[in-house]
Write an enzyme that holds these catalytic residues in place. Structure first.
Site, mmCIF file in Angstrom:
data_model
loop_
_atom_site.group_PDB
_atom_site.id
_atom_site.type_symbol
_atom_site.label_atom_id
_atom_site.label_comp_id
_atom_site.label_asym_id
_atom_site.label_seq_id
_atom_site.Cartn_x
_atom_site.Cartn_y
_atom_site.Cartn_z
ATOM 1 C CE1 TYR A 162 -3.678 2.612 0.984
ATOM 2 C CE2 TYR A 162 -2.056 3.375 2.580
ATOM 3 C CZ TYR A 162 -3.240 3.563 1.893
ATOM 4 O OH TYR A 162 -3.982 4.702 2.111
HETATM 5 N N1 LIG Z 1 -9.096 7.317 5.636
HETATM 6 C C1 LIG Z 1 -7.868 7.797 5.807
HETATM 7 O O1 LIG Z 1 -7.463 8.125 6.909
HETATM 8 C C2 LIG Z 1 -6.957 7.965 4.614
HETATM 9 C C3 LIG Z 1 -5.668 8.467 4.850
HETATM 10 C C4 LIG Z 1 -4.813 8.660 3.786
HETATM 11 C C5 LIG Z 1 -5.238 8.353 2.505
HETATM 12 N N2 LIG Z 1 -6.485 7.861 2.298
HETATM 13 C C6 LIG Z 1 -6.855 7.568 0.911
HETATM 14 O O2 LIG Z 1 -8.165 8.034 0.637
HETATM 15 C C7 LIG Z 1 -8.799 7.179 -0.295
HETATM 16 C C8 LIG Z 1 -10.112 6.670 0.292
HETATM 17 O O3 LIG Z 1 -9.814 6.043 1.523
HETATM 18 P P1 LIG Z 1 -10.953 5.508 2.495
HETATM 19 O O4 LIG Z 1 -10.403 5.629 3.865
HETATM 20 O O5 LIG Z 1 -12.261 6.087 2.159
HETATM 21 O O6 LIG Z 1 -10.943 3.947 2.078
HETATM 22 P P2 LIG Z 1 -12.073 2.829 2.331
HETATM 23 O O7 LIG Z 1 -11.362 1.534 2.384
HETATM 24 O O8 LIG Z 1 -12.926 3.219 3.487
HETATM 25 O O9 LIG Z 1 -12.974 2.911 1.006
HETATM 26 C C9 LIG Z 1 -12.443 2.563 -0.241
HETATM 27 C C10 LIG Z 1 -13.568 2.336 -1.220
HETATM 28 O O10 LIG Z 1 -12.968 1.778 -2.401
HETATM 29 C C11 LIG Z 1 -13.674 0.592 -2.761
HETATM 30 N N3 LIG Z 1 -12.786 -0.377 -3.401
HETATM 31 C C12 LIG Z 1 -11.730 -1.019 -2.855
HETATM 32 N N4 LIG Z 1 -11.230 -1.911 -3.729
HETATM 33 C C13 LIG Z 1 -11.979 -1.812 -4.859
HETATM 34 C C14 LIG Z 1 -11.962 -2.484 -6.109
HETATM 35 N N5 LIG Z 1 -11.066 -3.449 -6.380
HETATM 36 N N6 LIG Z 1 -12.874 -2.133 -7.036
HETATM 37 C C15 LIG Z 1 -13.797 -1.170 -6.774
HETATM 38 N N7 LIG Z 1 -13.875 -0.523 -5.611
HETATM 39 C C16 LIG Z 1 -12.973 -0.830 -4.652
HETATM 40 C C17 LIG Z 1 -14.180 0.036 -1.433
HETATM 41 O O11 LIG Z 1 -15.237 -0.871 -1.635
HETATM 42 C C18 LIG Z 1 -14.591 1.304 -0.706
HETATM 43 O O12 LIG Z 1 -15.907 1.696 -1.027
HETATM 44 C C19 LIG Z 1 -7.806 6.059 -0.593
HETATM 45 O O13 LIG Z 1 -7.107 6.377 -1.783
HETATM 46 C C20 LIG Z 1 -6.882 6.081 0.602
HETATM 47 O O14 LIG Z 1 -5.600 5.583 0.283
HETATM 48 C C21 LIG Z 1 -7.350 7.646 3.333
#
Ligand SMILES: NC(=O)c1ccc[n+]([C@@H]2O[C@H](COP(=O)([O-])OP(=O)(O)OC[C@H]3O[C@@H](n4cnc5c(N)ncnc54)[C@H](O)[C@@H]3O)[C@@H](O)[C@H]2O)c1
Length: 255
Positions: A162
């Site tokens: 990741y």
């Molecule tokens: N939440 C945090 O604290 C945080 C911090 C830094 C970066 N991010 C980034 O923000 C973005 C969103 O993060 P989040 O926390 O909402 O993640 P999450 O895991 O809560 O949600 C991700 C979404 O993507 C979908 N997904 C995953 N794999 C998939 C696939 N193969 N095909 C289609 N859909 C798919 C999931 O079903 C989900 O709805 C990501 O790029 C993550 O790296 C989040």
């Protein structure tokens, strides 16, 4: 009470969001719909995606188009983007958001697991950008927002696939910006801090996590999905017309 912007340029703009069914993506879908954009989103969480689209329509906004699509399947992603172009019009903004931060120990990484982490966290970003670029070129420009992560800047462990993919995203932004800028297609990285999605709260925001936030963030309020969405709105709107190839953080001043 804080007050937030409405962007005239986002009204009727076709916006494609990956991973829009839950988490930050869900909030992105809600925020673009509230701006009057024509929103399409893909996800593997079908029940959640349909429920979100229904909920937005029930509240009186135009129903976003939800497409069941596993982003590891690149032909399916390409077909979804073609469908959106045909049904809603040329995509004006792409938000590459879907990822999976499931923890994995360095010792347990196999070639298959490594490739899988790249497929879910990086590969689809490129192919979505490649596919929308054709529609954006024909439309005179567009905006691509790649959601990154500050995990690699802080050198976090316990998920090498990741973290490596997330570091690569900014390189991807820069090279795409160079190739596509000539067509007035802007490409930027948006980096969320520790965002209080339901998943993060359920899995990791324990007493130790709370203390970490209090210690590291200059601003003591929690970063919410809506805080991230508002930066993405700005990057997708004409207001950021000369912003390109850069990274924008929303992390409460985590230093
Ligand atoms: N939440 C945090 O604290 C945080 C911090 C830094 C970066 N991010 C980034 O923000 C973005 C969103 O993060 P989040 O926390 O909402 O993640 P999450 O895991 O809560 O949600 C991700 C979404 O993507 C979908 N997904 C995953 N794999 C998939 C696939 N193969 N095909 C289609 N859909 C798919 C999931 O079903 C989900 O709805 C990501 O790029 C993550 O790296 C989040």
């Amino acid at each position: 009470m804080p007050q937030f912007a409405t962007y005239p340029s986002l009204k009727d703009r076709v916006v494609f969001i990956s991973g829009g069914a839950t988490g930050i993506g869900e909030t992105l879908v809600e925020h673009f719909c509230a701006q009057g954009s024509r929103v399409a989103f893909v996800d593997i969480k079908v029940a959640e995606g349909q429920a979100l689209a229904d909920r937005i329509a029930a509240a009186g906004a135009p129903k976003p188009l939800f497409i069941d699509c596993d982003l590891k399947d690149i032909p399916a992603l390409q077909a979804a983007i073609r469908r959106v172009g045909a049904e809603l019009g040329p995509v004006g903004a792409l938000v590459n958001n879907a990822a999976n931060d499931q923890r994995h120990r360095l010792e347990d990484v196999t070639v298959e697991l490594w490739d899988d982490r790249m497929a879910v966290n990086l590969r689809h970003y490129f192919f979505a950008a490649q596919a929308v670029a054709e529609q954006m070129k024909a439309n005179g420009g567009g905006s691509i927002v790649n959601i990154g992560s500050f995990s690699w800047k802080r050198g976090e462990g316990e998920m090498p696939g990741y973290v490596t993919a997330k570091a690569a995203i900014h390189g991807l932004t820069r090279t795409l910006a160079r190739d596509l800028g000539i067509h007035r297609i802007r490409v930027n990285t948006m980096i969320p801090g520790w965002v209080m999605t339901q998943r993060q709260v359920d899995l990791w925001v324990d007493a130790e996590g709370e203390a970490k936030i209090a210690r590291n963030q200059c601003l003591k309020d929690k970063v919410l999905p809506a805080d991230v969405a508002r930066m993405v709105l700005f990057l997708a709107a004409d207001d950021s017309r000369m912003c390109c190839s850069q990274e924008y953080l929303v992390e409460g001043g985590w230093v």
